[in-house]
Design a protein around this motif. Structure first.
Motif, PDB file in Angstrom:
ATOM      1  N   SER A   1      32.276  27.158  87.396  1.00 39.97           N
ATOM      2  CA  SER A   1      30.985  26.529  87.681  1.00 39.97           C
ATOM      3  C   SER A   1      30.962  25.947  89.087  1.00 39.97           C
ATOM      4  O   SER A   1      29.912  25.962  89.758  1.00 39.97           O
ATOM      5  CB  SER A   1      30.669  25.436  86.651  1.00 39.97           C
ATOM      6  OG  SER A   1      31.726  24.517  86.525  1.00 39.97           O
TER       7      SER A   1
ATOM      8  N   GLU B   1      36.509  23.390  85.446  1.00 43.15           N
ATOM      9  CA  GLU B   1      35.271  23.485  86.225  1.00 43.15           C
ATOM     10  C   GLU B   1      35.350  24.540  87.337  1.00 43.15           C
ATOM     11  O   GLU B   1      34.431  24.641  88.145  1.00 43.15           O
ATOM     12  CB  GLU B   1      34.936  22.132  86.844  1.00 43.15           C
ATOM     13  CG  GLU B   1      34.016  21.267  85.992  1.00 43.15           C
ATOM     14  CD  GLU B   1      34.787  20.383  85.018  1.00 43.15           C
ATOM     15  OE1 GLU B   1      34.267  20.126  83.927  1.00 43.15           O
ATOM     16  OE2 GLU B   1      35.899  19.968  85.357  1.00 43.15           O
TER      17      GLU B   1
ATOM     18  N   VAL C   1      38.685  19.734  88.358  1.00 45.22           N
ATOM     19  CA  VAL C   1      37.988  19.040  87.272  1.00 45.22           C
ATOM     20  C   VAL C   1      37.086  17.976  87.879  1.00 45.22           C
ATOM     21  O   VAL C   1      37.375  17.426  88.952  1.00 45.22           O
ATOM     22  CB  VAL C   1      38.975  18.389  86.275  1.00 45.22           C
ATOM     23  CG1 VAL C   1      39.795  19.454  85.556  1.00 45.22           C
ATOM     24  CG2 VAL C   1      39.884  17.392  86.971  1.00 45.22           C
ATOM     25  N   GLN C   2      35.986  17.684  87.214  1.00 42.41           N
ATOM     26  CA  GLN C   2      35.054  16.687  87.715  1.00 42.41           C
ATOM     27  C   GLN C   2      35.536  15.269  87.418  1.00 42.41           C
ATOM     28  O   GLN C   2      35.476  14.401  88.287  1.00 42.41           O
ATOM     29  CB  GLN C   2      33.663  16.920  87.105  1.00 42.41           C
ATOM     30  CG  GLN C   2      32.612  15.915  87.523  1.00 42.41           C
ATOM     31  CD  GLN C   2      32.297  15.939  89.015  1.00 42.41           C
ATOM     32  OE1 GLN C   2      32.733  16.812  89.748  1.00 42.41           O
ATOM     33  NE2 GLN C   2      31.526  14.957  89.458  1.00 42.41           N
TER      34      GLN C   2
END
Length: 230
Positions: A100, A97, A64-65
């Motif tokens: 991506s 994420e 996760v960002q």
């Protein structure tokens, strides 16, 4: 925690920074808060190999960002290519994420050195870490990273961001790992390149990482947690 504070007899915080913050936020007696990072399994004797060609680097955790800043892996991989580092980068975990990030990394990884591995059960993680040389983490903040402790216990050298919590007193820069400022992937790449250039330094720091995990052993944790429960 503020809502339930009156009903809680003891708190267990995972780092001194979390303990201090909790005491300040809740305005309670610090004696009711115990600093208790998660315990990890430490081998009786570190018996593993290291390699620099390629250097095996890995990340284990949520993809996760927010908090983990996983998209910092993209400029990191670019910087490793620019420094001509022979590396293999394994990312293990799951998160929103993931797809991506995989797409973004593929665009800067012509030799396909980055691999996304499936999640593993906790009992299989020690063997995974024992087959890695360096652990990387680009987080903006942490409590105390379980993956970092678990990997260090297996002699993996941490190269991680200098967060407000969870690294002070654990990662000693230049001794058992490296610390970099959040977002500074060029310096992180420099440290990884240093490890890739010196088998001697890699082995020395890996053994120091393992030795420094003695206070975080599962046996020690169980003893302290039992006292807390009693």
């Amino acid at each position: 925690l503020q809502w339930y504070a009156a009903l809680i007899n003891r708190f267990a915080a995972v780092s001194p920074a979390c303990t201090a913050s909790l005491a300040s936020t809740l305005a309670i007696n610090p004696g009711t808060i115990h600093t208790l990072p998660t315990g990890v399994w430490i081998p009786d004797q570190l018996s593993r190999g290291y390699q620099t060609s390629p250097l095996r680097i890995a990340y284990g955790g949520r993809i996760v960002q927010e908090q983990k800043r996983v998209f910092d892996f993209v400029p990191l991989v670019e910087a490793l290519y620019q420094r001509d580092v022979n590396f293999r980068f394994t990312i293990i975990g799951s998160g929103r994420e993931r797809d991506s990030l995989a797409e973004a990394l593929a665009a800067v990884d012509p030799d396909r050195r980055v691999e996304f591995a499936p999640r593993r059960k906790p009992g299989r993680m020690p063997s995974f870490w024992a087959a890695q040389d360096a652990f990387i983490q680009t987080s903006a903040f942490e409590g105390t990273s379980n993956s970092m402790l678990e990997s260090m216990a297996q002699g993996v050298v941490p190269v991680v961001t200098r967060t407000a919590s969870g690294v002070d007193g654990i990662v000693l820069h230049g001794d058992n790992g490296y610390l970099v400022d959040v977002g500074d992937m060029k310096t992180m790449a420099d440290h990884i390149a240093t490890l890739a250039q010196s088998q001697e330094d890699l082995v020395r720091m890996g053994h120091r990482a393992n030795e420094s995990m003695a206070p975080y052993s599962m046996t020690h944790y169980v003893e302290r947690f039992t006292v807390l429960l009693d």
